[in-house]
Each structure stands twice: as structure tokens, then as C-alpha cells.
Design an enzyme around this catalytic site. Structure first.
Site, mmCIF file in Angstrom:
data_model
loop_
_atom_site.group_PDB
_atom_site.id
_atom_site.type_symbol
_atom_site.label_atom_id
_atom_site.label_comp_id
_atom_site.label_asym_id
_atom_site.label_seq_id
_atom_site.Cartn_x
_atom_site.Cartn_y
_atom_site.Cartn_z
ATOM 1 N N HIS A 127 12.354 -25.789 -11.404
ATOM 2 C CA HIS A 127 13.489 -26.181 -12.243
ATOM 3 C C HIS A 127 13.149 -26.121 -13.729
ATOM 4 C CE1 HIS A 127 15.133 -28.580 -8.592
ATOM 5 N NE2 HIS A 127 15.603 -27.362 -8.607
ATOM 6 N N HIS A 128 12.060 -25.419 -14.070
ATOM 7 C CA HIS A 128 11.723 -25.377 -15.507
ATOM 8 C C HIS A 128 12.813 -24.677 -16.292
ATOM 9 C CE1 HIS A 128 10.581 -21.282 -14.460
ATOM 10 N NE2 HIS A 128 10.454 -21.002 -15.741
ATOM 11 N N ARG A 129 13.544 -23.827 -15.628
ATOM 12 C CA ARG A 129 14.726 -23.186 -16.214
ATOM 13 C C ARG A 129 15.836 -23.282 -15.183
ATOM 14 N NH1 ARG A 129 12.574 -19.193 -19.900
ATOM 15 N NH2 ARG A 129 11.839 -20.507 -21.585
ATOM 16 N N LYS B 49 17.283 -18.996 -9.236
ATOM 17 C CA LYS B 49 17.875 -17.740 -8.761
ATOM 18 C C LYS B 49 17.023 -17.116 -7.680
ATOM 19 C CE LYS B 49 20.809 -14.247 -9.892
ATOM 20 N NZ LYS B 49 21.126 -14.258 -8.472
ATOM 21 N N LYS C 63 15.105 -19.299 -3.222
ATOM 22 C CA LYS C 63 15.325 -18.368 -2.109
ATOM 23 C C LYS C 63 16.107 -19.086 -1.023
ATOM 24 C CE LYS C 63 14.231 -14.080 -1.259
ATOM 25 N NZ LYS C 63 14.075 -13.042 -2.288
ATOM 26 N N SER D 184 20.799 -8.755 -11.713
ATOM 27 C CA SER D 184 21.558 -9.947 -11.321
ATOM 28 C C SER D 184 21.810 -10.838 -12.550
ATOM 29 C CB SER D 184 20.791 -10.757 -10.275
ATOM 30 O OG SER D 184 21.093 -10.283 -8.985
HETATM 31 P P1 NAD Z 1 17.641 -4.519 3.847
HETATM 32 O O1 NAD Z 1 18.037 -5.437 4.926
HETATM 33 O O2 NAD Z 1 18.698 -3.818 3.077
HETATM 34 O O3 NAD Z 1 16.650 -3.387 4.379
HETATM 35 C C1 NAD Z 1 15.498 -3.656 5.105
HETATM 36 C C2 NAD Z 1 15.242 -2.433 5.980
HETATM 37 O O4 NAD Z 1 13.970 -2.588 6.618
HETATM 38 C C3 NAD Z 1 16.286 -2.289 7.080
HETATM 39 O O5 NAD Z 1 16.778 -0.969 7.077
HETATM 40 C C4 NAD Z 1 15.508 -2.616 8.350
HETATM 41 O O6 NAD Z 1 15.995 -1.928 9.480
HETATM 42 C C5 NAD Z 1 14.123 -2.167 7.963
HETATM 43 N N1 NAD Z 1 13.077 -2.756 8.785
HETATM 44 C C6 NAD Z 1 13.030 -3.965 9.387
HETATM 45 N N2 NAD Z 1 11.888 -4.133 10.068
HETATM 46 C C7 NAD Z 1 11.194 -2.990 9.909
HETATM 47 C C8 NAD Z 1 9.949 -2.541 10.379
HETATM 48 N N3 NAD Z 1 9.189 -3.303 11.138
HETATM 49 N N4 NAD Z 1 9.537 -1.299 10.016
HETATM 50 C C9 NAD Z 1 10.300 -0.523 9.236
HETATM 51 N N5 NAD Z 1 11.496 -0.892 8.756
HETATM 52 C C10 NAD Z 1 11.945 -2.116 9.090
HETATM 53 O O7 NAD Z 1 16.710 -5.387 2.890
HETATM 54 P P2 NAD Z 1 16.346 -5.080 1.381
HETATM 55 O O8 NAD Z 1 17.312 -5.813 0.535
HETATM 56 O O9 NAD Z 1 16.141 -3.636 1.195
HETATM 57 O O10 NAD Z 1 14.957 -5.877 1.263
HETATM 58 C C11 NAD Z 1 13.735 -5.277 1.626
HETATM 59 C C12 NAD Z 1 12.600 -6.035 0.982
HETATM 60 O O11 NAD Z 1 12.771 -6.034 -0.447
HETATM 61 C C13 NAD Z 1 12.475 -7.509 1.374
HETATM 62 O O12 NAD Z 1 11.127 -7.871 1.355
HETATM 63 C C14 NAD Z 1 13.204 -8.222 0.246
HETATM 64 O O13 NAD Z 1 12.768 -9.566 0.107
HETATM 65 C C15 NAD Z 1 12.773 -7.369 -0.929
HETATM 66 N N6 NAD Z 1 13.659 -7.465 -2.099
HETATM 67 C C16 NAD Z 1 14.973 -7.146 -2.027
HETATM 68 C C17 NAD Z 1 15.765 -7.225 -3.159
HETATM 69 C C18 NAD Z 1 17.218 -6.815 -3.165
HETATM 70 O O14 NAD Z 1 17.808 -6.738 -4.256
HETATM 71 N N7 NAD Z 1 17.832 -6.530 -2.045
HETATM 72 C C19 NAD Z 1 15.203 -7.661 -4.377
HETATM 73 C C20 NAD Z 1 13.840 -7.963 -4.422
HETATM 74 C C21 NAD Z 1 13.077 -7.865 -3.279
#
Ligand code: NAD
Length: 474
Positions: free
Chosen positions: A67-69, A73, A109, A366
Site C-alpha cells: 500500500h505504499h502507493r 494494481k 493480484k 493499464s
Molecule cells: P492466457 O490465458 O491468455 O494464455 C496462456 C496460454 O498458455 C494459454 O494459451 C494456455 O493454453 C497456455 N498454456 C497453459 N498451460 C500450458 C503448458 N503447460 N504449456 C504450454 N502452454 C500452456 O494468459 P496470458 O495473459 O497470456 O498470461 C501468460 C503469463 O503471462 C502468465 O504468467 C501471466 O501471469 C503473465 N502476464 C500476463 C499479463 C497480461 O497482460 N495478460 C501481464 C503480465 C504477465
């Protein structure tokens, strides 16, 4: 397929990385503890009606790490395996990530224990709306409080349901749409958010590979063009990272891994076509001209210059790290390399680009969406026409001075005012490049073991600095 990990292995990795960075810091120990710990977390269980009319109990979490800011998000994850521990670790990453890219938020999160790939749209909507109502009830959501976004298993549609639920339950809030980002454009989203995380990954990799000295140390020529890339996960982040690496960077995408297995073609795969192939046939496998790789995980170990894990945490562990052949691992997912694997890979000279830097593009855009919603006006609206007029005047002045006419066909490109998407993408690029350079400088100047330690240390010190000025009551 991913291996089953002990429940808190991911949290353990994040703690390890933080503690290692803290050992290089001169920040007061008590303050380090405050930066480390999760400030508040809410675990909920609520009933939702299934499609057959029966009731099921859904477990869900929201963690506000710092909560420092405020607001805090962070994304919302839909996954049957998610735990409170994992949610807290992901929230911690968000805190340091925001600090590194200069986004003035604390980290948070959310997670809901459902499998989005096997549940109907109706069920997902009921769950999302009920989860939002729970967050409202406990004051865990709001434009000034905590602002969710998409993450693994969620996207624009879920963010739209959240915005709609919030708006209807907080009817007098003028900027209700700022309660969540990653919304559809029709619900005050921002162009560029959908591809932001993957595009940011591309900008991060490009910034890294422009450094000729670092590339020489890896035995590589500078630049992304022509480099072989293997991507795990063809979801939001993986698809866009691969797309930009191929279309803008000129890289060769040789391998793609999904849940059902992997495909490989040494001559390169067309990312857009592979995506369409998977959508049409509901599988990546049997893509024309490509080799099927059963299970997919073996592809993480194929020869390539850049490996982009963009699916889940703990994909590279002590078990498979000795066989990974990539020279660079760009962590598009959160926590894909655990701390045991990290140490093996570092000893083997692999350059790891850490998640809190690489995937920070999502939260950066975002932030722009949140600003737009707070202001109630899009970024281009106030400047686009003005810029066009200024450019027209400038061209008229040049024509007047030189006596030459600007070719008519060149005029539209030269004078047009920027669209909102162009402004967003340019600001994203600048944020990612600056963040990379800042972390890189910290790595070199302070003689740290790697970029991850530098990123965590920078995040820790920026958050601590902010606490020093406010946030601690006398
Ligand atoms: P998403 O759900 O859109 O895509 C994830 C993909 O990974 C899916 O297509 C899924 O079928 C596939 N998948 C699942 N298990 C798998 C496996 N064992 N082997 C291969 N593929 C597999 O999710 P995303 O938003 O693309 O998020 C992916 C990662 O990025 C996560 O770690 C998330 O925390 C991180 N992330 C996402 C965002 C964002 O803006 N969406 C931002 C920062 C970090």
C-alpha cells in the site's frame, strides 16, 4: 506438459530472489521487511449456480501486496490450481514491477479457482460478477483502492463484466470505469492494451540484443533479426510477443508449445497462421510442414537463441535446466524459471531477462487506461488536430522558404496527428527501453550477479524510498 510442483515453490522462488537482492541493499532491515510482506489478503468462498442448476462453491483470492502507493494494481487469474500463496507471490512481483517502470501503484493480484477452458461463458460470467461483488463488499476494488486487469485465463470480456458489475453497484462513482483495466474498447478500454504485454516483451528483448558487448559474450551478433525463437504459450502474452518478434523484429519462430503439445519447424512458423490453425482445429498439432513434439516440454530444450516462456510459473526447474540450450531466456510469464534452475542456467552462461522487467508492458498500458478513465477523455482528443495544424504550418513555412512544394502523396503521412494507439505504443516503447537501461545500469554499476537481482534491488529501493517519505505513521 508442466510438472506438478510443491504448492509454494513459486512463492519460495520469489522470496529467494527478493532476499538475494536485499543482501546487496543498505536499506534499514525493518523497512526491507515492510517492502517484502503482503499488506492485506482476502480469501473468499462463494456459491455459484452451475449450468445444470446445481450449486458449486468457488474459492477465490485477492492480495494487495503493498500500500505504499494506491491504488494497488494487478491481474486476475482463472486457474483451478491457483493458491493464496501463489497469489501473494504474484502480487509481490507486481509491486516491484510497477516501481521499475515508474507506474505509481502498489502491487496486487487476484485469483479464482476455476478452469476457464472447461467452463461455459455463462458460468464464467456468474463467477466473475460474484467475485467482483465480493471485492466491493470488502473494499478490495475501486479506482483509488485496487484496480484489477487481465492475467492468465482472463481477458477483455471478464474485465468488461467486472466494470459493469462495479458500475451498477457503485452508481454514484463518476469514474467507475477506472475500477479495472484491460476492458473492451466499447467499455472505455484503451487501444494497445491487448498487445501491450507481448509487445513490451519484444521491446525488452530488442533493447537487450542491441547491446553488442552483451551479445558478443553470448557468441551472438547484435539484433533480433534472424534469431531462432521458441515460445511457450500462445495466449495473450505469448501470441503477441511471438507476433512482434517475427513481424517487427524479423526473428524466426521455430517452436511453439501449448497445453496439447508443441510444433517445430527449423525454417520458421508463421505465428498468425499457427494461431488460426489452433483456433480452427482446437489443437496446435498437425500444423502443415511442422514436426509434432509430444507433450511440448521437450521443445524448451531445443537449440535456439531466445526462449520465451509465456504460459505459467515453474516451467524450467533443476530437472530440465541442464538441458536448456537457449542463450537468452526472456521471461514473458511470471516466474517461469525457479530459483534452482536459475542458478544452473547462470552458471551455464544463459542470459535471463527477468519477468518483473519483461512483462511490465501490461501494467504500463493499464496505467494509461486508468489515467484516461480518470480524465474522462482519450489521449489523442486533445492534441491530434493541434499537431496536424502545427505540422501543416511548418510545411507551409518550409515551402515558402525553399520555393519547393512538398509532394502531395507524402502530405497525409507527414501531417497526420497521432492516434491514441500510436501515442500508447510510443509511450510503451519508451517505458520498456528506459526500464531495461535502468536495470542494466544497476546490474553493471553495482556489480550484481545478474539482471534479476538488479531488477529486484531497484524495485526494493524505489518502494523503500517511497515509504521513507510517507506511509509510516509517527
Ligand atoms: P492466457 O490465458 O491468455 O494464455 C496462456 C496460454 O498458455 C494459454 O494459451 C494456455 O493454453 C497456455 N498454456 C497453459 N498451460 C500450458 C503448458 N503447460 N504449456 C504450454 N502452454 C500452456 O494468459 P496470458 O495473459 O497470456 O498470461 C501468460 C503469463 O503471462 C502468465 O504468467 C501471466 O501471469 C503473465 N502476464 C500476463 C499479463 C497480461 O497482460 N495478460 C501481464 C503480465 C504477465
Amino acid at each position: 506438459m508442466s510438472r506438478a510442483m510443491p504448492r509454494d515453490a513459486f512463492h519460495e522462488s520469489v522470496s529467494h530472489y527478493f532476499n538475494r537482492a536485499a543482501s546487496y541493499s543498505k536499506v534499514d532491515e525493518g523497512l526491507i521487511d515492510q517492502v517484502r510482506c503482503c499488506n492485506s489478503a482476502y480469501r473468499m468462498r462463494f456459491p455459484v449456480r452451475k449450468d445444470d442448476g446445481k450449486i458449486t462453491v468457488v474459492e477465490a483470492f485477492r492480495a494487495e501486496h503493498s500500500h505504499h502507493r494506491q491504488p494497488t494494481k494487478g491481474g486476475i487469474r482463472f486457474s483451478p490450481h491457483v493458491t493464496m500463496d501463489e497469489t501473494i507471490a504474484l502480487a509481490a512481483l507486481m509491486t516491484y514491477k510497477c516501481a521499475i517502470v515508474g507506474v505509481p501503484f502498489g502491487g496486487a493480484k487476484g485469483a479464482v479457482c476455476i478452469d476457464p477452458s472447461t467452463s461455459s461463458e455463462g458460468f464464467r460470467e456468474r463467477v466473475t460478477r460474484r467475485y467482483t461483488a465480493e471485492l466491493i463488499r470488502k473494499n478490495f476494488i475501486g479506482p483509488d483502492i485496487d484496480v484489477p486487469a487481465p492475467d492468465y485465463g482472463t481477458g477483455e470480456r471478464e474485465m468488461g463484466w467486472i466494470a459493469d458489475t462495479y458500475k451498477n453497484m457503485r452508481m454514484n462513482s463518476g469514474d467507475a470505469y477506472a475500477c479495472v483495466t484491460g476492458k473492451p474498447l466499447s467499455m472505455h478500454g484503451i487501444p494497445g492494451r491487448r498487445q501491450a504485454t507481448g509487445l513490451g516483451v519484444f521491446y525488452g528483448i530488442r533493447a537487450c540484443m542491441e547491446n553488442a558487448q552483451d551479445m558478443r559474450a553470448l557468441g551472438l551478433a547484435p539484433g533480433v533479426a534472424g534469431k531462432r525463437v521458441i515460445v511457450q504459450g500462445l495466449g495473450n502474452v505469448g501470441y503477441h510477443a511471438a507476433w512482434y518478434l517475427q513481424k517487427e523484429g524479423g526473428a524466426l519462430i521455430t517452436g511453439i508449445i501449448e497445453r496439447e503439445g508443441g510444433i517445430f519447424n527449423a525454417d520458421g512458423l508463421d505465428v498468425e497462421e499457427v494461431f488460426r490453425h489452433r483456433q480452427a482445429g482446437r489443437t496446435l498439432l498437425n500444423y502443415p510442414g511442422a514436426e509434432n513434439v509430444e507433450g511440448g516440454m521437450a521443445l524448451l530444450e531445443r537449440e535456439c537463441e531466445i526462449l520465451v516462456p509465456a504460459a505459467l510459473e515453474n516451467q524450467i526447474t533443476a530437472e530440465n535446466a541442464p538441458r536448456v540450450q537457449a542463450k537468452i531466456i526472456a521471461e514473458a510469464a511470471n516466474g517461469p524459471v525457479d530459483f534452482e534452475a536459475e542458478s544452473i542456467l547462470r552458471q551455464r552462461g544463459v542470459l535471463m531477462l527477468p519477468d518483473i522487467l519483461m512483462n511490465a508492458g501490461g501494467v504500463t498500458v493499464s496505467y494509461f487506461e486508468w489515467l484516461k478513465n480518470r480524465a474522462g477523455v482519450s489521449f489523442d482528443r486533445m492534441i491530434s488536430r493541434h499537431e496536424e495544424l502545427v505540422k501543416r504550418e511548418l510545411i507551409a513555412a518550409i515551402e515558402g522558404m525553399t520555393g519547393l512544394d512538398m509532394p502531395v502523396e507524402k502530405l497525409p503521412r507527414l501531417v497526420h496527428g497521432p492516434s491514441e494507439e500510436e501515442l500508447v505504443v510510443a509511450a510503451l516503447e519508451q517505458s520498456m527501453v528506459r526500464a531495461y537501461q535502468r536495470v542494466w545500469k544497476c546490474w553493471k554499476e553495482r556489480d550484481l550477479p545478474d539482471l534479476r537481482t538488479a531488477a529486484f534491488l531497484l524495485g526494493l529501493e524505489l518502494v523503500a524510498e517511497s515509504y521513507r517519505h510517507h506511509g509510516i505513521f509517527p
